[in-house]
Design a protein around this motif. Structure first.
Motif, PDB file in Angstrom:
ATOM      1  N   ARG A  73       0.829  -1.205   0.000  1.00  0.00           N
ATOM      2  CA  ARG A  73       0.000   0.000   0.000  1.00  0.00           C
ATOM      3  C   ARG A  73       0.865   1.257   0.000  1.00  0.00           C
ATOM      4  O   ARG A  73       0.564   2.241  -0.678  1.00  0.00           O
ATOM      5  CB  ARG A  73      -0.955   0.016   1.190  1.00  0.00           C
ATOM      6  CG  ARG A  73      -2.148  -0.917   1.003  1.00  0.00           C
ATOM      7  CD  ARG A  73      -3.164  -0.836   2.134  1.00  0.00           C
ATOM      8  NE  ARG A  73      -2.613  -1.418   3.368  1.00  0.00           N
ATOM      9  CZ  ARG A  73      -2.346  -0.713   4.468  1.00  0.00           C
ATOM     10  NH1 ARG A  73      -2.581   0.562   4.524  1.00  0.00           N
ATOM     11  NH2 ARG A  73      -1.841  -1.316   5.540  1.00  0.00           N
ATOM     12  N   GLY A  74       1.973   1.226   0.746  1.00  0.00           N
ATOM     13  CA  GLY A  74       2.876   2.373   0.785  1.00  0.00           C
ATOM     14  C   GLY A  74       3.491   2.648  -0.576  1.00  0.00           C
ATOM     15  O   GLY A  74       3.577   3.800  -1.016  1.00  0.00           O
ATOM     16  N   LEU A  75       3.898   1.591  -1.258  1.00  0.00           N
ATOM     17  CA  LEU A  75       4.469   1.753  -2.596  1.00  0.00           C
ATOM     18  C   LEU A  75       3.434   2.296  -3.577  1.00  0.00           C
ATOM     19  O   LEU A  75       3.727   3.192  -4.372  1.00  0.00           O
ATOM     20  CB  LEU A  75       5.020   0.415  -3.107  1.00  0.00           C
ATOM     21  CG  LEU A  75       6.305  -0.078  -2.447  1.00  0.00           C
ATOM     22  CD1 LEU A  75       6.630  -1.500  -2.897  1.00  0.00           C
ATOM     23  CD2 LEU A  75       7.466   0.855  -2.775  1.00  0.00           C
ATOM     24  N   GLY A  78       2.851   5.951  -2.778  1.00  0.00           N
ATOM     25  CA  GLY A  78       4.003   6.744  -3.196  1.00  0.00           C
ATOM     26  C   GLY A  78       4.054   6.912  -4.699  1.00  0.00           C
ATOM     27  O   GLY A  78       4.326   8.004  -5.211  1.00  0.00           O
ATOM     28  N   LEU A  79       3.787   5.840  -5.420  1.00  0.00           N
ATOM     29  CA  LEU A  79       3.775   5.898  -6.882  1.00  0.00           C
ATOM     30  C   LEU A  79       2.692   6.842  -7.370  1.00  0.00           C
ATOM     31  O   LEU A  79       2.925   7.677  -8.252  1.00  0.00           O
ATOM     32  CB  LEU A  79       3.566   4.493  -7.459  1.00  0.00           C
ATOM     33  CG  LEU A  79       3.484   4.385  -8.974  1.00  0.00           C
ATOM     34  CD1 LEU A  79       4.792   4.855  -9.602  1.00  0.00           C
ATOM     35  CD2 LEU A  79       3.180   2.952  -9.388  1.00  0.00           C
ATOM     36  N   LYS A  85       2.394  14.455  -8.917  1.00  0.00           N
ATOM     37  CA  LYS A  85       3.318  15.585  -8.860  1.00  0.00           C
ATOM     38  C   LYS A  85       4.029  15.761 -10.191  1.00  0.00           C
ATOM     39  O   LYS A  85       4.210  16.884 -10.660  1.00  0.00           O
ATOM     40  CB  LYS A  85       4.345  15.398  -7.737  1.00  0.00           C
ATOM     41  CG  LYS A  85       3.817  15.711  -6.372  1.00  0.00           C
ATOM     42  CD  LYS A  85       4.914  15.622  -5.320  1.00  0.00           C
ATOM     43  CE  LYS A  85       4.377  15.991  -3.959  1.00  0.00           C
ATOM     44  NZ  LYS A  85       5.432  15.956  -2.937  1.00  0.00           N
ATOM     45  N   GLY A  86       4.444  14.656 -10.791  1.00  0.00           N
ATOM     46  CA  GLY A  86       5.123  14.713 -12.078  1.00  0.00           C
ATOM     47  C   GLY A  86       4.235  15.305 -13.159  1.00  0.00           C
ATOM     48  O   GLY A  86       4.682  16.126 -13.976  1.00  0.00           O
ATOM     49  N   MET A  87       2.981  14.897 -13.164  1.00  0.00           N
ATOM     50  CA  MET A  87       2.037  15.428 -14.155  1.00  0.00           C
ATOM     51  C   MET A  87       1.816  16.920 -13.934  1.00  0.00           C
ATOM     52  O   MET A  87       1.787  17.702 -14.883  1.00  0.00           O
ATOM     53  CB  MET A  87       0.711  14.663 -14.088  1.00  0.00           C
ATOM     54  CG  MET A  87       0.824  13.269 -14.678  1.00  0.00           C
ATOM     55  SD  MET A  87      -0.670  12.276 -14.484  1.00  0.00           S
ATOM     56  CE  MET A  87      -1.891  13.253 -15.318  1.00  0.00           C
TER      57      MET A  87
END
Length: 137
Positions: A73-75, A78-79, A85-87
């Motif tokens: 769930r953390g991964l 985070g993804l 953020k990248g978008m």
């Protein structure tokens, strides 16, 4: 939150390992179920408990399942955050590049700086940067 969750899991694991009384183990299993509700498939935990009820192995396996699920769930979280953020950064960069392109075209057409500022909502600094990149005096 993650740190307190890890501490709780460690405390449960330690308590189960040191608990010999079956009633106490049953209480700990109930506590574990309450702790992980919605985090691990309850059917998996129930299956482990039915097969090996009262054994330390059950709790260790259940805790391993919790840890694996928490990592997963953390991964995923985070993804997902990273992609968002990248978008956002990509969109903002694209808007900025497009604004510079429009300012460049306006300068080439001979428009006044005040008109450009008003139409494009650009600052003097932004217009000046474009002007310098074009080598226009």
């Amino acid at each position: 939150k993650a740190e307190s969750g890890e501490k709780a899991e460690e405390a449960i694991a330690k308590a189960v390992k040191t608990t010999k009384d079956e009633n106490d183990k049953a209480r700990l299993i109930k506590l574990l179920k309450l702790t992980i509700r919605g985090k691990v498939e309850e059917d998996k935990l129930n299956e482990l408990i039915k097969i090996k009820k009262g054994e330390d192995e059950v709790m260790e396996e259940a805790i391993e399942m919790i840890e694996a699920d928490a990592i997963k769930r953390g991964l995923q979280k985070g993804l997902q955050k990273g992609l968002q953020k990248g978008m956002q950064k990509g969109i903002q960069k694209g808007i900025k590049q497009n604004t510079k392109h429009i300012i460049k075209n306006m300068l080439l057409k001979g428009m006044k700086i005040e008109e450009i500022k008003e139409l494009v909502e650009a600052t003097n600094k932004e217009i000046e940067e474009v002007r310098k990149s074009m080598n226009i005096a």
